[in-house]
Design a protein around this motif. Structure first.
Motif, PDB file in Angstrom:
ATOM      1  N   GLU A  40      -7.094   5.617 -33.135  1.00 14.99           N
ATOM      2  CA  GLU A  40      -6.890   6.547 -32.014  1.00 14.99           C
ATOM      3  C   GLU A  40      -8.242   7.020 -31.454  1.00 14.99           C
ATOM      4  O   GLU A  40      -9.198   7.221 -32.217  1.00 14.99           O
ATOM      5  N   LEU A  41      -8.301   7.228 -30.151  1.00 15.83           N
ATOM      6  CA  LEU A  41      -9.520   7.775 -29.532  1.00 15.83           C
ATOM      7  C   LEU A  41      -9.427   9.302 -29.518  1.00 15.83           C
ATOM      8  O   LEU A  41      -8.356   9.849 -29.250  1.00 15.83           O
ATOM      9  N   PRO A  42     -10.543   9.995 -29.778  1.00 17.81           N
ATOM     10  CA  PRO A  42     -10.462  11.455 -29.880  1.00 17.81           C
ATOM     11  C   PRO A  42     -10.139  12.170 -28.579  1.00 17.81           C
ATOM     12  O   PRO A  42      -9.562  13.262 -28.604  1.00 17.81           O
ATOM     13  N   ALA A  43     -10.526  11.618 -27.429  1.00 17.10           N
ATOM     14  CA  ALA A  43     -10.251  12.304 -26.151  1.00 17.10           C
ATOM     15  C   ALA A  43      -9.995  11.242 -25.085  1.00 17.10           C
ATOM     16  O   ALA A  43     -10.778  10.306 -24.939  1.00 17.10           O
ATOM     17  N   THR A  44      -8.925  11.402 -24.346  1.00 20.89           N
ATOM     18  CA  THR A  44      -8.473  10.350 -23.427  1.00 20.89           C
ATOM     19  C   THR A  44      -8.614  10.776 -21.967  1.00 20.89           C
ATOM     20  O   THR A  44      -8.947  11.923 -21.655  1.00 20.89           O
ATOM     21  N   GLY A  45      -8.259   9.839 -21.069  1.00 21.75           N
ATOM     22  CA  GLY A  45      -8.244  10.133 -19.644  1.00 21.75           C
ATOM     23  C   GLY A  45      -7.222  11.215 -19.313  1.00 21.75           C
ATOM     24  O   GLY A  45      -7.454  12.050 -18.429  1.00 21.75           O
ATOM     25  N   ALA A  46      -6.101  11.220 -20.026  1.00 18.64           N
ATOM     26  CA  ALA A  46      -5.082  12.254 -19.786  1.00 18.64           C
ATOM     27  C   ALA A  46      -5.647  13.630 -20.144  1.00 18.64           C
ATOM     28  O   ALA A  46      -5.335  14.635 -19.489  1.00 18.64           O
ATOM     29  N   ASP A  47      -6.495  13.681 -21.174  1.00 21.36           N
ATOM     30  CA  ASP A  47      -7.130  14.963 -21.532  1.00 21.36           C
ATOM     31  C   ASP A  47      -8.060  15.429 -20.410  1.00 21.36           C
ATOM     32  O   ASP A  47      -8.137  16.621 -20.109  1.00 21.36           O
ATOM     33  N   SER A  48      -8.781  14.463 -19.802  1.00 19.48           N
ATOM     34  CA  SER A  48      -9.660  14.855 -18.697  1.00 19.48           C
ATOM     35  C   SER A  48      -8.834  15.396 -17.536  1.00 19.48           C
ATOM     36  O   SER A  48      -9.202  16.378 -16.900  1.00 19.48           O
ATOM     37  N   ARG A  49      -7.700  14.745 -17.275  1.00 18.01           N
ATOM     38  CA  ARG A  49      -6.835  15.197 -16.176  1.00 18.01           C
ATOM     39  C   ARG A  49      -6.369  16.629 -16.408  1.00 18.01           C
ATOM     40  O   ARG A  49      -6.419  17.481 -15.511  1.00 18.01           O
ATOM     41  N   ALA A  50      -5.913  16.914 -17.631  1.00 17.81           N
ATOM     42  CA  ALA A  50      -5.391  18.251 -17.931  1.00 17.81           C
ATOM     43  C   ALA A  50      -6.512  19.302 -17.874  1.00 17.81           C
ATOM     44  O   ALA A  50      -6.319  20.399 -17.341  1.00 17.81           O
ATOM     45  N   GLY A  51      -7.688  18.966 -18.401  1.00 14.29           N
ATOM     46  CA  GLY A  51      -8.821  19.903 -18.352  1.00 14.29           C
ATOM     47  C   GLY A  51      -9.274  20.137 -16.931  1.00 14.29           C
ATOM     48  O   GLY A  51      -9.620  21.262 -16.538  1.00 14.29           O
ATOM     49  N   LEU A  52      -9.266  19.062 -16.138  1.00 11.41           N
ATOM     50  CA  LEU A  52      -9.686  19.191 -14.734  1.00 11.41           C
ATOM     51  C   LEU A  52      -8.718  20.087 -13.960  1.00 11.41           C
ATOM     52  O   LEU A  52      -9.148  20.894 -13.129  1.00 11.41           O
ATOM     53  N   ALA A  53      -7.429  19.953 -14.247  1.00  6.45           N
ATOM     54  CA  ALA A  53      -6.445  20.790 -13.535  1.00  6.45           C
ATOM     55  C   ALA A  53      -6.738  22.272 -13.776  1.00  6.45           C
ATOM     56  O   ALA A  53      -6.670  23.091 -12.852  1.00  6.45           O
ATOM     57  N   VAL A  54      -7.098  22.621 -15.014  1.00 10.03           N
ATOM     58  CA  VAL A  54      -7.429  24.023 -15.320  1.00 10.03           C
ATOM     59  C   VAL A  54      -8.728  24.425 -14.603  1.00 10.03           C
ATOM     60  O   VAL A  54      -8.827  25.498 -14.014  1.00 10.03           O
ATOM     61  N   ALA A  55      -9.723  23.520 -14.640  1.00  4.65           N
ATOM     62  CA  ALA A  55     -11.021  23.818 -14.013  1.00  4.65           C
ATOM     63  C   ALA A  55     -10.866  24.015 -12.503  1.00  4.65           C
ATOM     64  O   ALA A  55     -11.461  24.926 -11.920  1.00  4.65           O
TER      65      ALA A  55
END
Ligand code: NAD
Length: 325
Positions: A294-309
């Motif tokens: 498993e990868l520790p942080a994915t593109g979906a994680d970036s999407r969710a973090g960006l939405a908050v930012a």
């Protein structure tokens, strides 16, 4: 024992130099074969200094190489979607610095290109792989702290990057560029999504940042879907030292990561202190690609973090509370 993974690296500025040092000399099971930067002199000097066999003065030259299995992207954030799509089309697995893109629409296009090409993508949320943050994650996950109810995170840099970097059209501005690390930590540690954001910020120390539409000090209050709350503060002028701290309070206890500056042991090479923070994410990337983990942080994680930012940026601009979908 599998053959080492052959890596390329695009973008050799502040962050790219850290990755170059780590990939060229400090990883197990990987070899840095080629680097690229639109500044060809920077690429050739980096290759010479670190003994990297090949350099290019454009990303396309590096991506056309058939001897690379995976590519790092550490060029400025606004270039990420185009570079990620090109790397995916070239069939390379990708490590992309945060954020994957500056808008949700571009993020979705990049994620679609990744899915079409069937390649893997890790995002540079390095704290997810650092030992002290992993201990905090385990304390929350195991129930040792009870129900997590309060998140608090501080990220204060010694100095501001140049206005040309901070420009929201290039970096996304303070909430995207810096804040996304903390919003990602909040989601990851609480295993919950953010539903509401209230933020504010100012540019009081660096007037040149105000001129490009960025801020130098900002804070954001968060509420998670499950009801827990959080607060994040960001500063570009921690003259007393780089200050990175995170705290989780649960119904049964609390835990704190970080230390008041100076965080680096006196006399230690400052580069080595930085490398220690970023090496684990790269070793995790290499191991996951070679072993299929498993990868520790994915593109979906970036999407969710960006939405908050983006919600925080909007809240600071309008003075309104923003509800996320
Ligand atoms: N994870 C972290 O903690 C962290 C810290 C700093 C920066 N970053 C990220 O790293 C990325 C780079 O930031 P930086 O501070 O190193 O920026 P920088 O401006 O210092 O360096 C960018 C480099 O990319 C090169 N470049 C520009 N366009 C290019 C292109 N199309 N192809 C190839 N090279 C290109 C520039 O010549 C320069 O050498 C950003 O996405 C930033 O968010 C992450």
């Amino acid at each position: 024992m599998s053959a080492p993974l052959h890596l390329g690296l695009i973008g050799l500025g502040r962050m790219g130099q850290v990755h170059a040092r780590i990939l060229a000399r400090q990883l197990e099971r990987a070899r840095l074969i080629a680097v690229a930067d639109v500044d060809g002199e920077r690429a050739s000097l980096t290759a010479e200094r670190l003994g990297i066999p090949h350099w290019h003065d454009n990303p396309a030259g590096l991506l056309a190489r058939s001897d690379l299995q995976a590519v790092y992207i550490a060029a400025p954030s606004h270039t990420h979607p185009e570079l990620v799509e090109a790397a995916a089309q070239a069939g390379k697995d990708i490590f992309c610095e945060k954020p994957l893109a500056l808008t949700l629409a571009e993020t979705d296009r990049a994620l679609a290109a990744i899915a079409r090409a069937g390649v893997r993508l890790q995002l540079g949320f390095m704290r997810r792989t650092q030992p002290d943050y992993l201990r905090l994650k385990m304390a929350v996950r195991s129930g040792e702290l009870g129900r997590p109810v309060l998140f608090r995170s501080t990220q204060r840099d010694l100095d501001a990057p140049p206005p040309s970097f901070c420009d929201p059209a290039v970096s996304g501005g303070i909430f995207v560029d810096m804040g996304i690390h903390e919003f990602d930590l909040a989601r990851w540690l609480f295993d919950d999504e953010i539903r509401m954001v209230q933020a504010m910020g100012s540019a009081l120390v660096f007037p040149a940042l105000a001129a490009v539409g960025d801020l130098d000090n900002a804070c954001a209050n968060l509420q998670f879907r499950g009801g827990a709350v959080g607060t994040v503060d960001l500063s570009r002028n921690a003259r007393y030292g780089e200050d990175i701290r995170t705290e989780v309070v649960g119904s049964l206890g609390g835990m704190f990561v970080g230390a008041l500056p100076p965080v680096s042991p006196l006399g230690r090479d400052p580069d080595a202190v930085v490398d220690d923070q970023y090496r684990p994410e790269s070793q995790a990337f290499v191991n996951a690609l070679l072993d299929g983990g498993e990868l520790p942080a994915t593109g979906a994680d970036s999407r969710a973090g960006l939405a908050v930012a983006l919600a925080a940026r909007e809240s600071a601009r309008t003075g309104k509370t923003i509800l996320l979908e």
